[in-house]
Design a protein around this motif. Sequence first.
Motif, PDB file in Angstrom:
ATOM      1  N   LYS A 202       0.835  -1.197   0.000  1.00  0.00           N
ATOM      2  CA  LYS A 202       0.000   0.000   0.000  1.00  0.00           C
ATOM      3  C   LYS A 202       0.876   1.255   0.000  1.00  0.00           C
ATOM      4  O   LYS A 202       0.602   2.225  -0.720  1.00  0.00           O
ATOM      5  CB  LYS A 202      -0.923  -0.012   1.214  1.00  0.00           C
ATOM      6  CG  LYS A 202      -1.937   1.130   1.251  1.00  0.00           C
ATOM      7  CD  LYS A 202      -2.876   0.979   2.444  1.00  0.00           C
ATOM      8  CE  LYS A 202      -3.917   2.097   2.466  1.00  0.00           C
ATOM      9  NZ  LYS A 202      -4.849   1.956   3.627  1.00  0.00           N
ATOM     10  N   HIS A 203       1.948   1.206   0.782  1.00  0.00           N
ATOM     11  CA  HIS A 203       2.813   2.382   0.862  1.00  0.00           C
ATOM     12  C   HIS A 203       3.595   2.601  -0.425  1.00  0.00           C
ATOM     13  O   HIS A 203       3.905   3.737  -0.784  1.00  0.00           O
ATOM     14  CB  HIS A 203       3.780   2.248   2.038  1.00  0.00           C
ATOM     15  CG  HIS A 203       4.400   3.545   2.437  1.00  0.00           C
ATOM     16  ND1 HIS A 203       3.670   4.578   2.991  1.00  0.00           N
ATOM     17  CD2 HIS A 203       5.667   4.016   2.305  1.00  0.00           C
ATOM     18  CE1 HIS A 203       4.471   5.609   3.212  1.00  0.00           C
ATOM     19  NE2 HIS A 203       5.681   5.288   2.804  1.00  0.00           N
ATOM     20  N   SER A 204       3.927   1.538  -1.133  1.00  0.00           N
ATOM     21  CA  SER A 204       4.585   1.685  -2.437  1.00  0.00           C
ATOM     22  C   SER A 204       3.711   2.486  -3.393  1.00  0.00           C
ATOM     23  O   SER A 204       4.199   3.344  -4.140  1.00  0.00           O
ATOM     24  CB  SER A 204       4.895   0.311  -3.040  1.00  0.00           C
ATOM     25  OG  SER A 204       5.841  -0.388  -2.268  1.00  0.00           O
ATOM     26  N   ASN A 205       2.406   2.210  -3.360  1.00  0.00           N
ATOM     27  CA  ASN A 205       1.475   2.965  -4.203  1.00  0.00           C
ATOM     28  C   ASN A 205       1.382   4.415  -3.753  1.00  0.00           C
ATOM     29  O   ASN A 205       1.278   5.328  -4.582  1.00  0.00           O
ATOM     30  CB  ASN A 205       0.093   2.311  -4.158  1.00  0.00           C
ATOM     31  CG  ASN A 205       0.064   0.951  -4.828  1.00  0.00           C
ATOM     32  OD1 ASN A 205       0.799   0.725  -5.794  1.00  0.00           O
ATOM     33  ND2 ASN A 205      -0.753   0.051  -4.341  1.00  0.00           N
ATOM     34  N   PHE A 206       1.409   4.641  -2.438  1.00  0.00           N
ATOM     35  CA  PHE A 206       1.389   6.016  -1.933  1.00  0.00           C
ATOM     36  C   PHE A 206       2.614   6.793  -2.395  1.00  0.00           C
ATOM     37  O   PHE A 206       2.525   7.960  -2.761  1.00  0.00           O
ATOM     38  CB  PHE A 206       1.329   6.016  -0.401  1.00  0.00           C
ATOM     39  CG  PHE A 206      -0.047   5.815   0.155  1.00  0.00           C
ATOM     40  CD1 PHE A 206      -1.169   6.323  -0.487  1.00  0.00           C
ATOM     41  CD2 PHE A 206      -0.240   5.110   1.335  1.00  0.00           C
ATOM     42  CE1 PHE A 206      -2.445   6.143   0.023  1.00  0.00           C
ATOM     43  CE2 PHE A 206      -1.505   4.925   1.863  1.00  0.00           C
ATOM     44  CZ  PHE A 206      -2.605   5.445   1.203  1.00  0.00           C
TER      45      PHE A 206
END
Length: 325
Positions: A202-206
């Motif tokens: 999820k943080h990679s997408n953020f």
Amino acid sequence: MYNYTCLVAGVVILAIVFFDFFYTTLSGSGFTFLTRTCASLTHKIILLVAKVTGRKLLSISGMLVNLVILAMWVLLVWAGLFLVYSFHPSGILNSNDQVATSIQRLYMSGYVLSTLGMGDVKPVTPLFEVITSFFSFFGFAFFTTSMTYLLSVSSAVIQKRSLALSIRNFGKTPMQAVNSLMRMDNNLRCYQLSSLQSMINKHSNFYQAYPVLHYYHHMGVDASLAVNVAVLDEALSIIMHSEGSTELGREVESLRAALDDLLEHLKNRFEEETDYTPDINWASLDLPQGLVGNGFSTGDNLKQRRRILGGLLRNEGRTWDEVYT
């Protein structure tokens, strides 16, 4: 008398800033050159000042970078609209029905963008009347979109802190994280690894959608994503490069893949920022029984990972000493 130089300059500035603004806030694909340059320069200045004043300034670095970006957008749109109005000065009249001065046109440009109206200056040509109406609508869209974007960034910042703290629960150093993983109950470990993998993905997408996250730092090491990601990645490297952890190595493969994806997003930004890779002898570390030291490898892949992680650490004003305390 018409001033086509002002018209061309104004249109070019507005076209550039419109694209930059809407791409950054709505595309979910990061920055364009204009915003990226502005953010990077601001952050470098903050890092330089923080060396003198201390790390406390870094706790508001993300906020400062965002404020500078917003100010840049406002000032550029303001300047562009002023230049367009300067194309035909007699098309703007003041309250005395005289041709507006440069200051009055500048005042009107800002007033229109604020969506408050036109003040005591008014357009008298059809073209300027249409332009004024358009930028009144744009001013409303600009502030609404900006607030929505900032709220999304704030949510991503909270997620960033949560991820750092979740990793920290495994241990403050790679050795502690390895010990924690090896001693954990199998079912609990499976759940923890799966949860952490989901958070990292999820943080990679953020990071891809909101690159400004790179400029949000925290005073404490516990909430530092750079330090904790480095700790986790080193711990997984120790496990996967050891001859004595075959079963655990298979269990952490999915989490390692999530970290691979995260480092791939960070690669272009941070890999070239440092050539330093720490010379760490894993065999000399205080690791649990079952890990065979002579199986450790420090190949090119590990060096590349450490270059990226080293750049990420330096971006937060931190060093590898905080990873291997």
